[in-house]
Design a protein around this motif. Structure first.
Motif, short mmCIF file in Angstrom:
data_model
loop_
_atom_site.label_atom_id
_atom_site.label_comp_id
_atom_site.label_asym_id
_atom_site.label_seq_id
_atom_site.Cartn_x
_atom_site.Cartn_y
_atom_site.Cartn_z
N ARG A 118 0.83 -1.21 0.00
CA ARG A 118 0.00 0.00 0.00
C ARG A 118 0.86 1.25 0.00
O ARG A 118 0.59 2.22 -0.71
N THR A 167 -5.47 4.62 -5.03
CA THR A 167 -5.28 3.57 -4.04
C THR A 167 -6.56 2.76 -3.78
O THR A 167 -6.54 1.86 -2.93
N LEU A 190 -5.23 10.55 -5.26
CA LEU A 190 -4.67 9.47 -4.44
C LEU A 190 -5.75 8.53 -3.93
O LEU A 190 -5.51 7.32 -3.83
N VAL A 247 0.97 4.27 -2.74
CA VAL A 247 0.81 5.69 -2.44
C VAL A 247 2.00 6.48 -2.98
O VAL A 247 1.83 7.54 -3.58
#
Length: 91
Positions: free
Chosen positions: A30, A88, A84, A34
């Motif tokens: 993750r 994500t 973002l 990012v």
């Protein structure tokens, strides 16, 4: 005489509070996602995003430092956050 909570307290002390390896790997993936997303922001949006999120500057301070309006800072932050969030999604 020992109370009922003693058994539960003993079990809690046996639990390992550290994350399991799978959780660590997922968190790293993750974070990499990012970072990739941040790299895809426009240079100005990335600069403003990092000034606010990493350096902790207030929008007003960023506007003054970059000689732009606070409204422009807000728009860059909204753009970064929206991108973002989409980038994500599902991670």
């Amino acid at each position: 005489m020992r109370g009922h909570g003693d058994a539960a307290d003993s079990i809690d002390r046996l639990r390992d509070p550290s994350p399991i390896q799978d959780e660590v790997m997922i968190a790293r993936a993750r974070l990499a996602r990012v970072r990739d997303g941040i790299d895809r922001l426009s240079p100005r949006t990335r600069e403003i995003f990092l000034m606010q999120r990493l350096d902790g500057h207030k929008y007003r301070e960023i506007a003054e430092r970059l000689d732009i309006s606070q409204s422009a800072v807000e728009k860059h932050m909204a753009k970064a956050m929206s991108f973002l969030a989409d980038w994500t999604e599902g991670w």
